[in-house]
Write an enzyme that holds these catalytic residues in place. Sequence first.
Site, PDB file in Angstrom:
ATOM      1  N   ASP A   1       0.841  -1.190   0.000  1.00 28.81           N
ATOM      2  CA  ASP A   1       0.000   0.000   0.000  1.00 28.81           C
ATOM      3  C   ASP A   1       0.885   1.253   0.000  1.00 28.81           C
ATOM      4  OD1 ASP A   1      -2.801   0.894   0.422  1.00 28.81           O
ATOM      5  OD2 ASP A   1      -1.980   1.781   2.238  1.00 28.81           O
TER       6      ASP A   1
ATOM      7  N   GLU B   1      14.487 -14.675  -0.039  1.00 29.63           N
ATOM      8  CA  GLU B   1      14.968 -15.769   0.821  1.00 29.63           C
ATOM      9  C   GLU B   1      14.211 -17.059   0.499  1.00 29.63           C
ATOM     10  OE1 GLU B   1      14.361 -14.296   4.783  1.00 29.63           O
ATOM     11  OE2 GLU B   1      15.982 -12.825   4.615  1.00 29.63           O
TER      12      GLU B   1
HETATM   13  C1  GLC Z   1      -4.181   3.050  -0.428  1.00 31.77           C
HETATM   14  C2  GLC Z   1      -5.394   2.165  -0.400  1.00 31.77           C
HETATM   15  C3  GLC Z   1      -6.577   2.966   0.052  1.00 31.77           C
HETATM   16  C4  GLC Z   1      -6.299   3.492   1.444  1.00 31.77           C
HETATM   17  C5  GLC Z   1      -4.996   4.273   1.474  1.00 31.77           C
HETATM   18  C6  GLC Z   1      -4.546   4.533   2.869  1.00 31.77           C
HETATM   19  O1  GLC Z   1      -4.267   4.036  -1.376  1.00 31.77           O
HETATM   20  O2  GLC Z   1      -5.568   1.602  -1.663  1.00 31.77           O
HETATM   21  O3  GLC Z   1      -7.749   2.210   0.048  1.00 31.77           O
HETATM   22  O4  GLC Z   1      -7.345   4.338   1.855  1.00 31.77           O
HETATM   23  O5  GLC Z   1      -3.954   3.557   0.860  1.00 31.77           O
HETATM   24  O6  GLC Z   1      -4.138   3.340   3.488  1.00 31.77           O
END
Ligand code: GLC
Length: 561
Positions: free
Chosen positions: A224, A274
């Site tokens: 993310d 790994e």
């Molecule tokens: C990313 C995710 C989104 C979330 C954001 C904060 O963009 O895809 O859904 O709100 O990160 O974690």
Amino acid sequence: MTTDDRPPAARPGALKGATYGDEWWRHAVIYQIYPRSFADTDGDGIGDLPGIRSHLDHAVDLGADAIWLSPIYPSPGLDVGYDVADHTAVDPVFGTEADFDQLVADAHGRGLRVILDLVMNHTSDQHAWFQASRASREGPFADWYLWRDPAGFDDDGTPQPPNNWLSFFGGSGWQYDEPRQQFYMHTFLVEQPELNWRNPEVEAAQWQMVRGWLDRGVDGFRLDVFNAFLKHPELLANPAREGESPWDRQEHIHDRDSPDFPELIARFRSILDEQPGRMSVGELFASEPERAPALFADRHLVFDWGLLAAPWSAEAYAAAIDGRERYFGEDRWLANVLSNHDQSRQATRLAASAGIDDTDAVARAAAVVLLTLRGTPFLYYGEELGARDVPVPDDRIIDPPARRALVDPDFQWWNRDLCRSPIPWTPDANGHGFTTGSPWLPFGDDASVRNVETESADPGSVLSTYRRLIGLRRSTDALRTGRFRRVELATPDVLSYLRETATERVFVVVDFAGEGRTVDLSGLGTRAWRPVGGTHVEPSTPGADGSLALRPLEAVILVEA
Ligand code: GLC
């Protein structure tokens, strides 16, 4: 010693793509599951891990090689799971630890790999690390988050934030915290404090968590907002620029895309390496595609938004595709995506951008593009049905920035609930096979026709089209690995390109218009093109003179005979 001398890919339970070795993901189709919306087995209206287990055959039938699960970790749910309170465990709303291990085992038993969504940029403010960090400026967790003293105090004594950084979810990126008498930084909600990745203890703790999931058999990760992990070491203010929103009126050069980031992502990759065959893809947060190449590491993919941002026109797609091919270059592999849990669903978005009513026809043509471009396609659950955005009334909005947008005139936001509604498995209006309870988000009013059961029975449906296209991709080397070359046919509204290996040439031609178009293939060096698939069950066939008459929104995939 093994007594099974069949090739690895032919053994029972062999992972798909086993023949492709550790880089199976280059050949793969990856299917994103939003766990809340996939299948509910305990009647609470929220999907769960046993639900995913019971529908793994859907991913298999589709032809997917791997499933990517949006976050399954314990969370207060303020950012619907992207505010993680413990990255090492399973949220009881989704099931137990044993349910997770069983899901991995069942998926592997069907040849499917499992990819987790890792949210490592921030945690929930309920995470034990943050609780400890906020409690003391001296304790062992004191420096695990981005804490700073106020820049000063205004006349009435209000503390002023350390710099001009903003939250992507609106307002300042800094929150004053009374217990420590300091500000902490948050790119997203106030309840999602940013981790301090420049503290080696934070990095070590993250790698330990990553190894824990790898040891449980997880095959890879989607990271993310990965380009936000590292900020400028001195937290310099972002320069101002022209723009339509407060966020856009800053050049985001110090709060993301740090020049030393590739070293960090290479360290992450070495953890994955790994063990053989683990994949990773990073979500490029709020950055232009041209920034992506600077964030690469070997064997690490980057989701850029070049394709997703393009409206439905042959010209816009050509520009987006050419741009991405240019920025990434032939040596970097692409991650191709048209929808995810943050964006309007492609059937709705693309059809609307072109003023076309038939969303299914656009969905089928878009599927041909997605599944024939160079790179690994990522599908978002429901797109294989041609699912559309499902409206949610203002008083039922869940997505927090969308709720803020209702009351903050300076802040614009598209409500992400619209693309997160449950998948209808059956026409049965009583829960559509998703739940026996009340679903956490509504179904669309088309769920009695756009559902898995009904579409499975219709060879012309969007679902049947996806299945055929993925099958064709699997059996066609040039579509998976071939070089990409765009071709201009001089017919308006038509996009076309070649995929080529040393032994195979495939030509893809897509009519983006709601009207038929005729193209001339005679300049392509051969006239012996044989249609092998496309949007329609019976694809159009070129005439002896090399002309090919396409039906409205028809895409045809041809191989050199
Ligand atoms: C990313 C995710 C989104 C979330 C954001 C904060 O963009 O895809 O859904 O709100 O990160 O974690």
